[in-house]
Structure formats: structure tokens, C-alpha cells
Design a protein around this motif. Structure first.
Motif, short mmCIF file in Angstrom:
data_model
loop_
_atom_site.label_atom_id
_atom_site.label_comp_id
_atom_site.label_asym_id
_atom_site.label_seq_id
_atom_site.Cartn_x
_atom_site.Cartn_y
_atom_site.Cartn_z
N PHE A 185 0.81 -1.21 0.00
CA PHE A 185 0.00 0.00 0.00
C PHE A 185 0.85 1.27 0.00
N ARG A 186 2.16 1.11 -0.23
CA ARG A 186 3.05 2.27 -0.27
C ARG A 186 3.56 2.49 -1.70
N LYS A 187 3.88 3.73 -1.97
CA LYS A 187 4.49 4.06 -3.24
C LYS A 187 6.00 4.13 -3.02
N PRO A 188 6.79 3.38 -3.79
CA PRO A 188 8.24 3.40 -3.57
C PRO A 188 8.84 4.76 -3.90
N VAL A 189 9.88 5.14 -3.14
CA VAL A 189 10.58 6.41 -3.40
C VAL A 189 11.74 6.15 -4.36
N GLU A 190 12.07 7.16 -5.15
CA GLU A 190 13.20 7.04 -6.06
C GLU A 190 14.50 6.99 -5.27
N ALA A 191 15.42 6.15 -5.72
CA ALA A 191 16.69 5.97 -5.00
C ALA A 191 17.46 7.28 -4.87
N ASP A 192 17.40 8.12 -5.88
CA ASP A 192 18.18 9.37 -5.82
C ASP A 192 17.54 10.43 -4.93
N THR A 193 16.36 10.15 -4.37
CA THR A 193 15.73 11.08 -3.43
C THR A 193 15.79 10.55 -1.99
N LEU A 194 16.47 9.43 -1.80
CA LEU A 194 16.53 8.79 -0.49
C LEU A 194 17.49 9.54 0.42
N HIS A 195 17.11 9.67 1.71
CA HIS A 195 17.94 10.36 2.70
C HIS A 195 18.10 9.48 3.93
N LEU A 196 19.17 9.74 4.68
CA LEU A 196 19.48 8.94 5.85
C LEU A 196 18.38 9.01 6.91
N ALA A 197 17.73 10.15 7.02
CA ALA A 197 16.73 10.34 8.07
C ALA A 197 15.56 9.36 7.95
N ASP A 198 15.21 9.00 6.72
CA ASP A 198 14.09 8.08 6.54
C ASP A 198 14.52 6.78 5.87
N LEU A 199 15.76 6.38 6.14
CA LEU A 199 16.32 5.21 5.46
C LEU A 199 15.70 3.90 5.93
N GLY A 205 13.50 1.02 6.74
CA GLY A 205 12.17 0.61 6.32
C GLY A 205 11.70 1.22 5.03
N SER A 206 12.55 2.00 4.38
CA SER A 206 12.14 2.65 3.13
C SER A 206 11.86 1.63 2.04
N TYR A 207 10.88 1.94 1.23
CA TYR A 207 10.53 1.14 0.06
C TYR A 207 11.05 1.93 -1.15
N VAL A 208 12.04 1.36 -1.83
CA VAL A 208 12.84 2.13 -2.79
C VAL A 208 12.74 1.51 -4.18
N THR A 209 12.69 2.36 -5.20
CA THR A 209 12.78 1.91 -6.58
C THR A 209 14.04 2.50 -7.21
N VAL A 210 14.72 1.68 -8.00
CA VAL A 210 15.98 2.09 -8.60
C VAL A 210 16.10 1.47 -9.99
N PRO A 211 16.56 2.23 -10.99
CA PRO A 211 16.74 1.67 -12.33
C PRO A 211 17.80 0.57 -12.33
N ALA A 212 17.58 -0.48 -13.11
CA ALA A 212 18.51 -1.60 -13.16
C ALA A 212 19.88 -1.18 -13.66
N ASP A 213 19.95 -0.18 -14.58
CA ASP A 213 21.25 0.23 -15.10
C ASP A 213 22.07 0.95 -14.04
N THR A 214 21.40 1.63 -13.09
CA THR A 214 22.12 2.27 -11.99
C THR A 214 22.84 1.21 -11.15
N LEU A 215 22.14 0.15 -10.84
CA LEU A 215 22.75 -0.93 -10.06
C LEU A 215 23.80 -1.67 -10.88
N GLY A 216 23.53 -1.82 -12.17
CA GLY A 216 24.51 -2.49 -13.02
C GLY A 216 25.84 -1.75 -13.04
N ALA A 217 25.76 -0.41 -13.03
CA ALA A 217 26.98 0.41 -13.06
C ALA A 217 27.67 0.46 -11.71
N GLN A 218 26.97 0.05 -10.66
CA GLN A 218 27.51 0.15 -9.30
C GLN A 218 27.54 -1.21 -8.62
#
Length: 374
Positions: free
Chosen positions: A39-53, A55-68
Motif C-alpha cells: 500500500f506504499r508508493k516506492p521512493v526514487e533511490a536518488d531522493t533517499l535520505h538517511l533520516a528516513d532510510l 524501512g524505506s521502500y525504494v525503486t531504482v533503475p537496473a542500469d544504476t545498479l549495473g553500473a555500481q
């Protein structure tokens, strides 16, 4: 009277409700409440911050992870081909490293990154922009695997920490100046601070796979619904329907006074004989019958383990047939005699002739009772 009837089923159903609710709580706990991510909308990985890290539900492009990607887990098959089963990547969150585990289900999507680089080098495609990469989702939870952390440390030290021509040493991923650590070559203090004590797993809700979290949540909901269904059935009186019918037919006052004067039989006191009514106090669906309606009583037995017999009182009226477990044959005989002593004509004891007559000619059976020839 009502208490005696209801206690028969409440002593089973109330514990059943509590067990179902406890099981639901256990399943929800085991699932880490993971299904809430549905029931949550995932947050974009590039908008993630330590304060709400956490339990965060995160979405990230596969090419970002591929490069890292900093490590692979897999094996070499019989054709000497490398089969990658898991990949370990990182994201930068407020200048710190968050480890990301990509499981087998999504490895192929990340493999497209290396394939794309090769296709660009071969001239098959003009740029990586021509490839479409899926967006992957996962959740951030506390804790980090020691082996994964060691691999990330080795990667950062060998690949990300670089010294430029001016002698300044930086972490190219975070942009941090680590020149003071470069003097000794010991980056432990920096790495201990920059690697977060969290990890993210793609395809996971909390600490379980998405499918696992959904299954546990569904089972928990089923347990709650079953508990509610039992509770509603109690309030609707489903388990005492014949008793309520008897109340409507003969009246609460008449039944109550008769019940209070009744004599009980059996180890579980489940047969009560009043002056006007006979009660079969069952776990579910207690039954009531006027004593005057009883036409035939007889002992019934069931052989138990070890050869011992368990005895029941067989009781027949024109419309009903009861088999009330009383335990001992002597108890059955006492109950039969007590019913007979109420003064209403009835047949006593079982034989095949009685059975045949009862089934084929009930009128004749009743006539023989009245004239005492059966």
C-alpha cells in the motif's frame, strides 16, 4: 439454562478465537509486517535520505545498479560458462554507501548493463540510452552481512579511492576527500563511517521476499477472518439453533423451570431429564424433546481400544433419533428407567423386530406401545 447450553460450545470456540488471533499475530510478526509495502508508493533511490532510510521502500533503475556492482555470486557450469546467481551493488545515500543485494530473479536485468556496454563497443547500438532497463524495487532493513561488507571495502579501496595529479585522494563515488587516510594507507576509520549498517534486497518486502510476505500476510488475514466468523456465529446463535427453536416453541419460562428440576446422567452430564422435557446437552446444537414424544429407548455400544465398550442411550421419537454417550451401561439403564418412570408409554430395549416394525409401520409400533405388547 442458557449458561449450561452456551458453555458447551464457548469453552471450545473462545480458545479457538484466541488461538487464531495469536497465530495471526505470529504470522504478521514473522512476515515483518512486510505486506504494508503493498500500500506504499516506492521512493526514487536518488531522493533517499538517511533520516528516513530504515524501512524505506525504494525503486531504482537496473542500469544504476549495473553500473555500481561490486561483487558477483555464481558458479561455472559444465560448459565453462559463468552463471551469476546474485549481484551485490551499492547506492550512495547522503554521501554514504548502502549495499544492495540483487537476487536470481532480477540478475538477468542487471546483466543487460554489461551486454549493453559490449554492444556500444561493437557498434551494435549507438548508446546505452537505446536499451530499456526495468525499475527494480526493494526495502531497506537494518544490518549488514560481514562478507558483503568486506567485499565492498575491498571494492572501494581498489576501485573508488583515487589520487589525482595534484596529490589529492578522493572517493570518486561520494566525493569525500580521504587524503589524510592516504598518508598511512589505512582507510578503516573512513570506511567504518561511510558504509551504512543497513542493506537493501531487491524483490523483498521487509526481511522476506515479496511472495513470502504476501503469503504470510494472507494467512494472517485468513486467521483473523476465521476468528471474526466464529465470533459472529456465536452472536447469531448458530451453535444453539435447535435450543432457540425450542425456546420459541415451548417458552423460556417453562423450559427454565423444567431444566432446574432435571436429573443429569453421564460422565459429562450431557443428558438431563426433566419432568416434561429431555435435554441432550451437546457441544454444539443442544437438543430438547418433550418426554411424552419419546417412543423407544435402548442401549447402544461402541467397542473401544482394548475391548472396553462405550455405551450410549439410543432414543427414538416419531421425528428424531438420538444417540447420547453416557459411558457406562449401568448409567444407560438408569436413564432408561428414569424416562420410563415419567409415566409415558414407550418401548424398552433393542431387538431386530422392534427395528423392523418401527421402520415399516410406525402406527402399529405406537399401538403396541399403548397396549403394552412390545
Amino acid at each position: 439454562m442458557s449458561v449450561a447450553v452456551r458453555s458447551r460450545y464457548l469453552r471450545l470456540l473462545i480458545p479457538a478465537i484466541l488461538v487464531l488471533l495469536a497465530l495471526a499475530a505470529l504470522l504478521w510478526t514473522l512476515g515483518g509486517s512486510g505486506c504494508v509495502y503493498r500500500f506504499r508508493k516506492p521512493v526514487e533511490a536518488d531522493t533517499l535520505h538517511l533520516a528516513d532510510l530504515n524501512g524505506s521502500y525504494v525503486t531504482v533503475p537496473a542500469d544504476t545498479l549495473g553500473a555500481q556492482t561490486f561483487a558477483f555470486m555464481g558458479y561455472t557450469n559444465e560448459n565453462e560458462e559463468t552463471v551469476i546467481e546474485e549481484r551485490f551493488c551499492y547506492l550512495i545515500v547522503d554521501g554514504k554507501y548502502l549495499t544492495v543485494r540483487v537476487t536470481k530473479a532480477d540478475v538477468a536485468e542487471l546483466n543487460k548493463y554489461e551486454d549493453g556496454e559490449q554492444m556500444v563497443a561493437d557498434g551494435t547500438i549507438g548508446s546505452m540510452l537505446e536499451l530499456r532497463f526495468a525499475k527494480l524495487e526493494g526495502t531497506v532493513v537494518p544490518g549488514a552481512d560481514t562478507n558483503t561488507r568486506d567485499m565492498l571495502i575491498q571494492w572501494i579501496t581498489n576501485q573508488n579511492i583515487k589520487t589525482d595529479r595534484d596529490g589529492v585522494t578522493t572517493d570518486k563515488a561520494t566525493g569525500a576527500d580521504v587524503s589524510r587516510y592516504a598518508e598511512t594507507g589505512n582507510y578503516s576509520a573512513y570506511l567504518n563511517d561511510v558504509i551504512l549498517p543497513y542493506h537493501m534486497t531487491i524483490g523483498y518486502w521487509g526481511s522476506h521476499t515479496r511472495a513470502g510476505a504476501q503469503t504470510l500476510a494472507v494467512l494472517a488475514v485468513i486467521c483473523v477472518l476465521l476468528a471474526l466468523a466464529i465470533l459472529v456465529s456465536i452472536f447469531l446463535g448458530i451453535w444453539e439453533k435447535p435450543y432457540r427453536q425450542a425456546l420459541r416453541k415451548w417458552g423460556r419460562k417453562a423450559l427454565g423451570s423444567d431444566f432446574a428440576r432435571g436429573e443429569r446422567f453421564g460422565r459429562k452430564k450431557n443428558l438431563l431429564l426433566g419432568d416434561e422435557y429431555i435435554w441432550w446437552l451437546r457441544t454444539f446444537s443442544t437438543r430438547v424433546m418433550p418426554v411424552a414424544d419419546v417412543l423407544w429407548v435402548y442401549p447402544r455400544s461402541r467397542r473401544l481400544e482394548g475391548g472396553k465398550k462405550d455405551w450410549s442411550l439410543g432414543l427414538r421419537s416419531e421425528n428424531e433419533q438420538w444417540g447420547v454417550r453416557l459411558g457406562e451401561l449401568s448409567t444407560v439403564h438408569r436413564a432408561m428407567e428414569a424416562i420410563r418412570d415419567k409415566g409415558h408409554p414407550l418401548a424398552m430395549g433393542y431387538d431386530k423386530d422392534k427395528q423392523k416394525l418401527f421402520e415399516k409401520d410406525l402406527i402399529q409400533f405406537k399401538a403396541k406401545i399403548r397396549n403394552g405388547t412390545i
